[in-house]
Scaffold this motif. Structure first.
Motif, short mmCIF file in Angstrom:
data_model
loop_
_atom_site.label_atom_id
_atom_site.label_comp_id
_atom_site.label_asym_id
_atom_site.label_seq_id
_atom_site.Cartn_x
_atom_site.Cartn_y
_atom_site.Cartn_z
N ASN A 1 0.80 -1.22 0.00
CA ASN A 1 0.00 0.00 0.00
C ASN A 1 0.84 1.27 0.00
O ASN A 1 0.28 2.37 0.13
CB ASN A 1 -0.94 -0.01 1.21
N GLY A 2 2.16 1.13 -0.16
CA GLY A 2 3.03 2.29 -0.27
C GLY A 2 3.23 3.06 1.02
O GLY A 2 3.67 4.23 0.99
N PHE A 3 2.98 2.43 2.17
CA PHE A 3 3.07 3.17 3.42
C PHE A 3 4.51 3.38 3.89
O PHE A 3 4.80 4.37 4.56
CB PHE A 3 2.25 2.48 4.51
N PHE A 4 5.41 2.47 3.56
CA PHE A 4 6.81 2.70 3.93
C PHE A 4 7.36 3.92 3.19
O PHE A 4 8.13 4.71 3.75
CB PHE A 4 7.66 1.47 3.65
N ALA A 5 6.98 4.08 1.92
CA ALA A 5 7.40 5.27 1.18
C ALA A 5 6.82 6.52 1.82
O ALA A 5 7.48 7.57 1.89
CB ALA A 5 6.97 5.15 -0.28
N ARG A 6 5.58 6.40 2.31
CA ARG A 6 4.95 7.53 2.99
C ARG A 6 5.73 7.89 4.26
O ARG A 6 5.95 9.07 4.56
CB ARG A 6 3.51 7.16 3.32
N VAL A 7 6.16 6.88 5.00
CA VAL A 7 6.94 7.11 6.21
C VAL A 7 8.28 7.76 5.87
O VAL A 7 8.73 8.68 6.57
CB VAL A 7 7.15 5.79 6.98
N ASP A 8 8.92 7.29 4.81
CA ASP A 8 10.19 7.90 4.38
C ASP A 8 10.02 9.39 4.13
O ASP A 8 10.87 10.20 4.53
CB ASP A 8 10.70 7.22 3.10
N ALA A 9 8.93 9.75 3.49
CA ALA A 9 8.69 11.17 3.19
C ALA A 9 8.48 11.97 4.47
O ALA A 9 8.97 13.10 4.60
CB ALA A 9 7.48 11.30 2.27
N LEU A 10 7.76 11.38 5.43
CA LEU A 10 7.56 12.07 6.69
C LEU A 10 8.87 12.28 7.44
O LEU A 10 9.14 13.38 7.95
CB LEU A 10 6.58 11.27 7.57
N LEU A 11 9.67 11.24 7.50
CA LEU A 11 10.92 11.33 8.24
C LEU A 11 11.91 12.30 7.60
O LEU A 11 12.81 12.81 8.29
CB LEU A 11 11.56 9.94 8.36
N ALA A 12 11.75 12.55 6.30
CA ALA A 12 12.64 13.48 5.60
C ALA A 12 12.13 14.92 5.65
O ALA A 12 12.84 15.84 5.21
CB ALA A 12 12.80 13.03 4.16
N ASP A 13 10.94 15.12 6.17
CA ASP A 13 10.32 16.45 6.20
C ASP A 13 10.80 17.22 7.43
O ASP A 13 10.51 16.82 8.57
CB ASP A 13 8.80 16.30 6.23
N PRO A 14 11.54 18.34 7.26
CA PRO A 14 12.04 19.10 8.41
C PRO A 14 10.93 19.58 9.34
O PRO A 14 11.10 19.59 10.57
CB PRO A 14 12.77 20.28 7.77
N THR A 15 9.80 19.96 8.78
CA THR A 15 8.69 20.45 9.61
C THR A 15 8.15 19.33 10.49
O THR A 15 7.83 19.52 11.66
CB THR A 15 7.57 21.03 8.74
N PHE A 16 8.05 18.13 9.92
CA PHE A 16 7.61 16.96 10.69
C PHE A 16 8.57 16.69 11.84
O PHE A 16 8.15 16.37 12.96
CB PHE A 16 7.54 15.74 9.76
N GLU B 1 10.56 18.86 13.37
CA GLU B 1 10.73 19.96 14.32
C GLU B 1 9.48 20.27 15.13
O GLU B 1 9.60 20.79 16.25
CB GLU B 1 11.17 21.22 13.56
N LYS B 2 8.30 19.98 14.61
CA LYS B 2 7.07 20.43 15.26
C LYS B 2 6.20 19.25 15.71
O LYS B 2 5.66 18.52 14.87
CB LYS B 2 6.28 21.33 14.32
N PRO B 3 6.04 19.07 17.01
CA PRO B 3 5.21 17.96 17.51
C PRO B 3 3.78 17.98 16.99
O PRO B 3 3.21 16.93 16.70
CB PRO B 3 5.25 18.14 19.03
N GLU B 4 3.20 19.19 16.87
CA GLU B 4 1.82 19.26 16.40
C GLU B 4 1.69 18.78 14.96
O GLU B 4 0.66 18.20 14.56
CB GLU B 4 1.26 20.68 16.56
N VAL B 5 2.73 19.01 14.15
CA VAL B 5 2.73 18.52 12.77
C VAL B 5 2.88 17.00 12.76
O VAL B 5 2.18 16.30 12.01
CB VAL B 5 3.86 19.18 11.96
N ARG B 6 3.78 16.47 13.59
CA ARG B 6 3.94 15.01 13.68
C ARG B 6 2.62 14.35 14.07
O ARG B 6 2.22 13.35 13.48
CB ARG B 6 5.02 14.64 14.70
N ASP B 7 1.96 14.92 15.06
CA ASP B 7 0.69 14.36 15.53
C ASP B 7 -0.33 14.32 14.39
O ASP B 7 -1.00 13.29 14.16
CB ASP B 7 0.18 15.20 16.70
N ALA B 8 -0.46 15.42 13.66
CA ALA B 8 -1.45 15.50 12.58
C ALA B 8 -1.11 14.54 11.44
O ALA B 8 -1.98 13.85 10.91
CB ALA B 8 -1.54 16.93 12.07
#
Length: 315
Positions: free
Chosen positions: A44-59, A61-68
């Motif tokens: 379902n492409g979720f590992f690629a989705r996780v890779d993108a999140l982990l590479a996102d500086p905003t994700f 740096e900001k807990p509220e962004v990680r939560d969302a």
């Protein structure tokens, strides 16, 4: 046992040893290997989705962004298709071995119930009724999705555990819909790290919606030290449940003795892995979850749900 953790997770690996311990009451169960979680994430492409999140500086740096963002990921996981081959195997297994029973799909990752990192409460288990197959799939997907709960992500981050290294097997058995009592216990006395006054610590509550470890405000449980190996089996209550009548206890004397026998078996059984028989010194205990449950008209009987090494063990 430890060699099974990468494929079946800590909970299922420990449960397999419990199930092979003579005289220990456990429910019949089986495990869905972590392979199928990885397959689900890849298809379902979720590992690629996780890779993108982990590479996102905003994700990062900001807990509220990680939560969302993690909430969005879990929502998508709960709707994604489950491999057809797994569904066919699971349908056949449940029809053959658990006809007409609702099933509990319990988390068993390679980063929980481990020595030094129990991560108790990190993940969420769910129940599914095979008479409604979509209910089963929903339970599986919701359980897998709990890998990406915000609190769980933060716990791994704090402990420097690589997020994509975590995989989830499932421990599956008939659920406990109306247990008469549920509790947790330590197979050693936490108030006596010297070992000079051995005993079991037990925290148990009457069946219902009240949690044992984190009860609602104003709710108390039975907590006691059980000196199972001493003459007379001394029992010292630290608190009493306010969900049973005045002067009553959650467990009868016979049930306390039944529990004591099980805790003694568990303490000895896991010692070669985590205790003195493995060469460790200092305080050692297994953290045990249990239920007392009975069918209508039958007396409630003990069932051990899981055992994990307590993180407070000395070295």
């Amino acid at each position: 046992m430890k060699a099974a953790v990468p494929a079946f997770g800590g909970k299922a690996a420990h449960y397999s040893l419990l199930a092979r311990t003579e005289g220990l009451p456990v429910r019949k169960a089986f495990a869905i290997p972590a392979f199928y979680y990885v397959q689900f994430m890849e298809e379902n492409g979720f590992f690629a989705r996780v890779d993108a999140l982990l590479a996102d500086p905003t994700f990062k740096e900001k807990p509220e962004v990680r939560d969302a963002r993690l909430k969005e990921l879990r929502a998508e996981m709960k709707k994604a298709p489950v491999n057809a081959e797994l569904q066919a195997l699971l349908k056949a297994k449940l029809a053959a071995d658990y006809p007409g029973l609702s099933m509990r799909f319990r988390t068993s990752t390679n980063s929980e119930d481990l020595e030094g990192f129990p991560c108790a409460g990190c993940y969420e288990s769910h129940t599914g009724d095979p008479s409604d197959w979509e209910d089963v799939l929903e339970a599986i997907r919701k359980t897998w999705a709990s890998v990406w709960l915000f609190r769980t992500f933060e716990e791994r981050e704090y402990n420097s555990i690589p997020h994509k290294s975590v995989v989830m097997a499932l421990l599956v058995h008939h659920n406990f819909p109306d247990e008469e009592a549920n509790g947790v216990a330590l197979t050693a006395n936490p108030f006596d790290p010297s070992g000079l006054q051995p005993g079991f610590y037990v925290n148990v509550q009457a069946g219902g919606d009240a949690e044992v470890v984190h009860p609602p405000p104003g709710i108390t449980s039975d907590q006691f030290i059980y000196e199972f190996h001493q003459p007379g089996l001394p029992l010292t209550y630290l608190s009493h449940s306010n969900l049973v009548g005045a002067g009553q206890t959650v467990l009868t004397s016979a049930q306390v003795f039944e529990l004591g026998k099980a805790l003694a078996l568990i303490h000895e059984r896991f010692s070669p892995a985590y205790g003195p028989r493995a060469g460790h010194t200092g305080w050692y205990a297994m953290d045990v979850e249990f239920k007392f449950d009975g069918e209508p008209g039958e007396p409630p009987r003990l069932s051990v749900k899981q055992a994990r090494p307590h993180p407070g063990r000395g070295r």
